[in-house]
Scaffold this motif. Structure first.
Motif, PDB file in Angstrom:
ATOM      1  N   PHE A  87       0.832  -1.198   0.000  1.00 40.85           N
ATOM      2  CA  PHE A  87       0.000   0.000   0.000  1.00 40.85           C
ATOM      3  C   PHE A  87       0.873   1.257   0.000  1.00 40.85           C
ATOM      4  O   PHE A  87       0.582   2.236  -0.665  1.00 40.85           O
ATOM      5  CB  PHE A  87      -0.950  -0.004   1.205  1.00 40.85           C
ATOM      6  N   SER A  88       2.009   1.199   0.723  1.00 40.76           N
ATOM      7  CA  SER A  88       2.894   2.365   0.809  1.00 40.76           C
ATOM      8  C   SER A  88       3.614   2.657  -0.507  1.00 40.76           C
ATOM      9  O   SER A  88       4.198   3.732  -0.665  1.00 40.76           O
ATOM     10  CB  SER A  88       3.923   2.168   1.925  1.00 40.76           C
ATOM     11  N   ASP A  89       3.583   1.726  -1.465  1.00 41.89           N
ATOM     12  CA  ASP A  89       4.178   1.943  -2.786  1.00 41.89           C
ATOM     13  C   ASP A  89       3.307   2.829  -3.669  1.00 41.89           C
ATOM     14  O   ASP A  89       3.770   3.376  -4.668  1.00 41.89           O
ATOM     15  CB  ASP A  89       4.384   0.611  -3.533  1.00 41.89           C
TER      16      ASP A  89
ATOM     17  N   MET B  39      -2.724   6.755  -7.599  1.00 42.94           N
ATOM     18  CA  MET B  39      -3.255   5.403  -7.406  1.00 42.94           C
ATOM     19  C   MET B  39      -2.480   4.340  -8.190  1.00 42.94           C
ATOM     20  O   MET B  39      -3.031   3.326  -8.584  1.00 42.94           O
ATOM     21  CB  MET B  39      -4.760   5.329  -7.714  1.00 42.94           C
ATOM     22  N   HIS B  40      -1.200   4.591  -8.410  1.00 45.02           N
ATOM     23  CA  HIS B  40      -0.325   3.561  -8.977  1.00 45.02           C
ATOM     24  C   HIS B  40       1.016   3.627  -8.257  1.00 45.02           C
ATOM     25  O   HIS B  40       1.270   4.529  -7.463  1.00 45.02           O
ATOM     26  CB  HIS B  40      -0.176   3.691 -10.495  1.00 45.02           C
ATOM     27  N   VAL B  41       1.866   2.626  -8.518  1.00 48.37           N
ATOM     28  CA  VAL B  41       3.171   2.583  -7.872  1.00 48.37           C
ATOM     29  C   VAL B  41       3.979   3.812  -8.306  1.00 48.37           C
ATOM     30  O   VAL B  41       4.099   4.090  -9.495  1.00 48.37           O
ATOM     31  CB  VAL B  41       3.917   1.277  -8.231  1.00 48.37           C
ATOM     32  N   ASN B  42       4.515   4.528  -7.334  1.00 45.26           N
ATOM     33  CA  ASN B  42       5.320   5.710  -7.610  1.00 45.26           C
ATOM     34  C   ASN B  42       6.557   5.316  -8.405  1.00 45.26           C
ATOM     35  O   ASN B  42       7.148   4.266  -8.164  1.00 45.26           O
ATOM     36  CB  ASN B  42       5.725   6.366  -6.292  1.00 45.26           C
TER      37      ASN B  42
ATOM     38  N   GLN C 266      19.309   2.961 -16.193  1.00 48.73           N
ATOM     39  CA  GLN C 266      18.337   3.519 -17.136  1.00 48.73           C
ATOM     40  C   GLN C 266      17.035   2.760 -16.955  1.00 48.73           C
ATOM     41  O   GLN C 266      17.041   1.532 -16.864  1.00 48.73           O
ATOM     42  CB  GLN C 266      18.808   3.341 -18.577  1.00 48.73           C
ATOM     43  N   ILE C 267      15.941   3.491 -16.913  1.00 51.71           N
ATOM     44  CA  ILE C 267      14.625   2.856 -16.779  1.00 51.71           C
ATOM     45  C   ILE C 267      13.688   3.432 -17.829  1.00 51.71           C
ATOM     46  O   ILE C 267      13.608   4.651 -17.985  1.00 51.71           O
ATOM     47  CB  ILE C 267      14.011   3.080 -15.380  1.00 51.71           C
ATOM     48  N   ASP C 268      12.991   2.538 -18.517  1.00 50.25           N
ATOM     49  CA  ASP C 268      11.891   2.930 -19.393  1.00 50.25           C
ATOM     50  C   ASP C 268      10.599   2.451 -18.735  1.00 50.25           C
ATOM     51  O   ASP C 268      10.425   1.251 -18.502  1.00 50.25           O
ATOM     52  CB  ASP C 268      12.014   2.280 -20.780  1.00 50.25           C
ATOM     53  N   TYR C 269       9.732   3.403 -18.409  1.00 46.95           N
ATOM     54  CA  TYR C 269       8.429   3.070 -17.820  1.00 46.95           C
ATOM     55  C   TYR C 269       7.447   2.854 -18.952  1.00 46.95           C
ATOM     56  O   TYR C 269       7.318   3.697 -19.833  1.00 46.95           O
ATOM     57  CB  TYR C 269       7.949   4.207 -16.921  1.00 46.95           C
ATOM     58  N   ARG C 270       6.724   1.721 -18.927  1.00 47.16           N
ATOM     59  CA  ARG C 270       5.803   1.419 -20.020  1.00 47.16           C
ATOM     60  C   ARG C 270       4.341   1.402 -19.598  1.00 47.16           C
ATOM     61  O   ARG C 270       3.472   1.768 -20.379  1.00 47.16           O
ATOM     62  CB  ARG C 270       6.196   0.083 -20.661  1.00 47.16           C
ATOM     63  N   GLN C 271       4.052   0.941 -18.403  1.00 46.57           N
ATOM     64  CA  GLN C 271       2.668   0.837 -17.900  1.00 46.57           C
ATOM     65  C   GLN C 271       2.695   1.090 -16.406  1.00 46.57           C
ATOM     66  O   GLN C 271       3.613   0.615 -15.731  1.00 46.57           O
ATOM     67  CB  GLN C 271       2.125  -0.587 -18.101  1.00 46.57           C
ATOM     68  N   PRO C 272       1.712   1.747 -15.856  1.00 51.73           N
ATOM     69  CA  PRO C 272       1.682   1.886 -14.391  1.00 51.73           C
ATOM     70  C   PRO C 272       1.354   0.550 -13.722  1.00 51.73           C
ATOM     71  O   PRO C 272       0.670  -0.303 -14.297  1.00 51.73           O
ATOM     72  CB  PRO C 272       0.572   2.904 -14.153  1.00 51.73           C
ATOM     73  N   ILE C 273       1.880   0.373 -12.538  1.00 51.91           N
ATOM     74  CA  ILE C 273       1.534  -0.786 -11.706  1.00 51.91           C
ATOM     75  C   ILE C 273       0.520  -0.305 -10.683  1.00 51.91           C
ATOM     76  O   ILE C 273       0.737   0.712 -10.014  1.00 51.91           O
ATOM     77  CB  ILE C 273       2.772  -1.349 -10.971  1.00 51.91           C
ATOM     78  N   HIS C 274      -0.570  -1.045 -10.561  1.00 49.98           N
ATOM     79  CA  HIS C 274      -1.607  -0.730  -9.581  1.00 49.98           C
ATOM     80  C   HIS C 274      -1.555  -1.734  -8.435  1.00 49.98           C
ATOM     81  O   HIS C 274      -0.930  -2.796  -8.558  1.00 49.98           O
ATOM     82  CB  HIS C 274      -2.984  -0.706 -10.256  1.00 49.98           C
TER      83      HIS C 274
END
Length: 149
Positions: A23-25, A30-33, A68-76
């Motif tokens: 939950f703290s993530d 409303m998705h993982v920071n 390096q990070i590529d973000y593609r989809q939010p994690i819920h």
């Protein structure tokens, strides 16, 4: 950094770590920071080095030189991510790990959430200066389709 699809990940990564979304993530969107992804990647890298390679960090440590990070989809919160890890290159004192966060969403559809490429450097724990990647760990990483630099 390579862009993976689900089938590529399942067929080309031999090590993975399931992640529990806490939950703290979750942030106010409303998705993982996005900063929490670093924690997920770090946990998986440490597990890979310890569990897969048997790396003894008390003898030879590792430090991160580049991420390096590529973000593609939010994690819920109800998603079930897993971080996949593999080594793609080994140099004299450095090595590069590719990582993919992937898993089923709450609806059951498997998605790639993010991809990362991290350059790690082997270091002497007393001096914190670079040292050659220990042969026994390099052999384990190379054994999973890595290539020597």
């Amino acid at each position: 950094m390579k862009k993976y699809n689900v089938e590529d990940v399942l067929s080309s990564f031999s090590f993975s770590v399931p992640i529990q979304v806490r939950f703290s993530d979750i942030d106010s969107y409303m998705h993982v920071n996005n900063g929490i992804f670093f924690n997920y990647f770090e946990h998986a890298r440490a597990s890979y080095l310890f569990e897969f390679c048997g790396w003894d960090i008390l003898k030879t440590g590792t430090v991160v030189a580049n991420v390096q990070i590529d973000y593609r989809q939010p994690i819920h919160v109800m998603d079930k991510p897993t971080v996949y890890v593999k080594c793609i290159k080994i140099g004299k004192s450095s090595f590069i790990l590719e990582q993919v966060v992937m898993g089923p969403t709450e609806s059951g559809e498997v998605k790639i959430f993010a991809e990362s490429e991290t350059t790690m450097v082997a270091v002497d724990m007393d001096t914190m200066k670079p040292v050659p990647v220990p042969a026994e760990y390099a052999a384990k990483m190379l054994g999973e389709s890595s290539k020597k630099a």
